[in-house]
Structures are given as C-alpha cells and as structure tokens.
Design an enzyme around this catalytic site. Structure first.
Site, PDB file in Angstrom:
ATOM      1  N   ALA A  16      41.856 -16.632 -35.259  1.00 26.63           N
ATOM      2  CA  ALA A  16      43.151 -16.430 -35.925  1.00 26.63           C
ATOM      3  C   ALA A  16      44.162 -15.823 -34.966  1.00 26.63           C
ATOM      4  CB  ALA A  16      42.978 -15.535 -37.149  1.00 26.63           C
ATOM      5  N   LEU A  61      45.545 -18.522 -32.682  1.00 23.28           N
ATOM      6  CA  LEU A  61      46.519 -19.369 -33.367  1.00 23.28           C
ATOM      7  C   LEU A  61      47.828 -18.638 -33.638  1.00 23.28           C
ATOM      8  CD1 LEU A  61      44.174 -21.334 -35.760  1.00 23.28           C
ATOM      9  CD2 LEU A  61      45.682 -22.319 -34.023  1.00 23.28           C
ATOM     10  N   LYS A  62      47.738 -17.338 -33.920  1.00 22.32           N
ATOM     11  CA  LYS A  62      48.959 -16.557 -34.123  1.00 22.32           C
ATOM     12  C   LYS A  62      49.779 -16.509 -32.838  1.00 22.32           C
ATOM     13  CE  LYS A  62      51.856 -13.390 -35.680  1.00 22.32           C
ATOM     14  NZ  LYS A  62      53.010 -13.755 -36.507  1.00 22.32           N
ATOM     15  N   VAL A  63      49.141 -16.298 -31.707  1.00 25.27           N
ATOM     16  CA  VAL A  63      49.842 -16.287 -30.425  1.00 25.27           C
ATOM     17  C   VAL A  63      50.490 -17.643 -30.159  1.00 25.27           C
ATOM     18  CG1 VAL A  63      49.478 -16.173 -27.924  1.00 25.27           C
ATOM     19  CG2 VAL A  63      48.483 -14.418 -29.400  1.00 25.27           C
ATOM     20  N   VAL A  76      49.648 -12.624 -39.795  1.00 25.83           N
ATOM     21  CA  VAL A  76      50.537 -13.341 -40.713  1.00 25.83           C
ATOM     22  C   VAL A  76      51.621 -14.080 -39.939  1.00 25.83           C
ATOM     23  CG1 VAL A  76      50.127 -11.684 -42.555  1.00 25.83           C
ATOM     24  CG2 VAL A  76      52.086 -11.364 -41.037  1.00 25.83           C
TER      25      VAL A  76
END
Length: 322
Positions: free
Chosen positions: A166, A169-171, A120
C-alpha cells in the site's frame, strides 16, 4: 473495538472525526493536545503516551508526517511498541516507505501484534466526509478485521497485497498527482497566453481526454488563487522524492520524475516549506508576469457527495492477495 489514533493533522483529525461520528470508541494522541480539543468534545479520550494508548486499544492507527516521525512514535520510550501485545493491530496510515513499514511491522509482529499499512488518497475535503480512498497492505484475515473501520473512514478500499504494498502504491499515486499538478499549471498558462478564457479552458479540459483528478480539484484552487489544498510544499517535495528514490532503487530509468522533483524543490526554495503545494504553479505566473485567475472558482474544496459507507474495491483480474 476500541481504536487509538495518533496524529491529528490535516488528514488525521478528519479520519478520526469520521470514526467518532459513526459511533466508534476512539482514544487520541498528538504532540499538541490542543488539536484534540474538538475531538474530545465529540467523545474521544486523550492518551498520555503511545504506550498507554496501545495498551487499551485493539487497533492503533498512526497518521504522521514522515517515516522518521512514525518510527519515533513506535520506538521511543513509552512508545506504541511498549504497549503492543498479542492480537493488537497497528494500522500505519502515514505516507511512508515500504522498507520502513516492514521494519516496524516486524517489531510489532515480534510482540504478537499484526501490522498493516493503510495510506489514504483523494484530498482533505474527502477525508472530512469519509469518502476518501484507502489502500491497505497486510494479511487478508487482518484486512477483513479492520474493514469496518476502513469503510467508515473511506469510500473505496483496495486491499493491495502484502505489508508495504500500500505504501508503494501511495508513493506512486502521489507522484502522478505531482506531475499532473505541474502539467495543469502549464496548460493553463499556455491557454491564457493564447487568449483563451480560463473558465472555458477549465471546462474543456474537464470534459476531455486531458482531464485528471488534480485538474478537477487543485485546478479550481489555482484559478481562485488560494492554492488552498491543505497540503504543504515540504510534504510535496518529500512525496515526489520518495517516488524518485523508489524508482532508482529498482533501476527504472525514469525521465519525468527528476524534472518533477526539481520543480517542486524550486517551489519550496522560492516560497517556503509551509505554503500550499499547489503554489508550485506560481513559479510560472511569476516567470511569465501573468496570473492564472478566473472568477467564480472556490477558495477551498468541499466534498458535496453525501457520506456513504465504504466498500472494498473488487480487483477483477487479481492474481493473489499476497
């Protein structure tokens, strides 16, 4: 659909609370049973082990502080993997590395389960109202199965592609937030040294090309002096280091990333691992002998938008789902 939720920290407790508030059957687990008390009062059921939770739940969500902890929760004796069987879905909502989630995902799939990563982004204040953003990697058919859960916990849901995408992209987004936090502090300090009212500076930046999500959120907490973003310095260092390591693994000659890591590590050294991550800006305040306070800014963030059912973000120019 019965949902198992493991990890009831600053984010996990709020996400699982959204599920309960919206009528889902939820089983919970954490290393500290006391943190589950409020959720159990709302109807959640306690699980005595990861295995016990996985055996009776259709979807098993983990929301944990590090890749090491996620691996332990799945692989330990009486852990989640021992309870996985055909058709069960493991949804990893921790901030982790793509390689870790792919390795663990292969173990889940070897037992007939389905693995997805689903971190998230957007802050604890938006997690509490079900308005946070969610990235989800994994097979399209699995994504469609869990979309009712995701659209309850979050407002904007992006199917990012294959398992692990995902997490990448979160990192990346966490790194951008880290850089923006440092630049926001520097901008405020230069404005103050130039004799500009910081409340005016805040609004001028907000309406300009220099605006960012971090400025609008953490910027207010810096000006208040609470720094209370509900995210600690040790996790900030972990996140920006994950990005730096990722960039190095792809031989990308990043220039800002090492500076960002160094600044965050210095913040951790000066103020400790459990202070709020926004306090990295205090380095400038201490070095300049000048604080960045302005009256009227909030001590903590509150999401004033009404809770709404989320939806998938349509990626207009998507090449494929894999």
């Amino acid at each position: 659909m019965r949902v198992g939720f493991i990890g009831l920290g600053n984010v996990g407790a709020k996400l699982s609370g959204s599920l309960l508030r919206n009528g889902f059957d939820v089983m919970v687990r954490d290393t500290d049973k006391d943190v589950a008390a409020a959720l159990m009062e709302q109807g959640a059921v306690w699980a005595d082990s990861g295995r016990a939770l996985a055996e009776v739940c259709d979807v098993i969500i983990t929301c944990l502080p590090s890749p090491v902890v996620s691996a332990k929760v799945l692989e330990e004796e009486n852990g989640v993997l021992e309870g996985i069987s055909e058709g069960k879905i493991w949804l990893e909502m921790s901030t982790t590395e793509a390689e870790d989630v792919q390795r663990l995902g292969a173990l889940v799939e070897a037992k007939g389960g389905i693995a997805m990563d689903s971190p998230v982004s957007g802050g604890c204040h938006r997690a509490s109202t079900g308005n946070i953003a969610i990235f989800t990697g994994g097979k399209r058919e699995a994504f469609e199965k869990v979309l009712p859960l995701l659209s309850t916990m979050g407002r904007e849901i992006v199917h990012t592609g294959k398992l692990g995408s995902a997490s990448v992209l979160k990192v990346i987004t966490n790194y951008l937030a880290g850089v923006q936090l440092l630049s926001t502090g520097e901008a405020f300090m230069v404005a103050k040294k130039a004799g500009i009212d910081l409340a005016v500076a805040y609004e001028a930046i907000r309406v300009s090309s220099g605006n960012s999500f971090v400025h609008e959120t953490e910027g207010q907490l810096i000006l208040n002096g609470s720094y209370n973003i509900n995210f600690t310095m040790d996790h900030e260092v972990k996140d920006v280091t994950l990005f730096d390591d990722l960039a190095k693994s792809y031989d990308v000659p990043v220039e800002l990333s090492p500076v960002c890591v160094s600044a965050m590590e210095d913040g951790l050294k000066r103020y400790g691992p459990r202070v709020w991550s926004s306090q990295v800006v205090k380095r400038l305040e201490d070095d300049c002998g000048m604080d960045l306070r302005a009256p009227g800014f909030p001590e903590y963030l509150t999401d004033h938008e009404p809770e709404e059912k989320g939806a998938e973000v349509v990626v207009t120019f998507r090449a494929s789902y894999e």
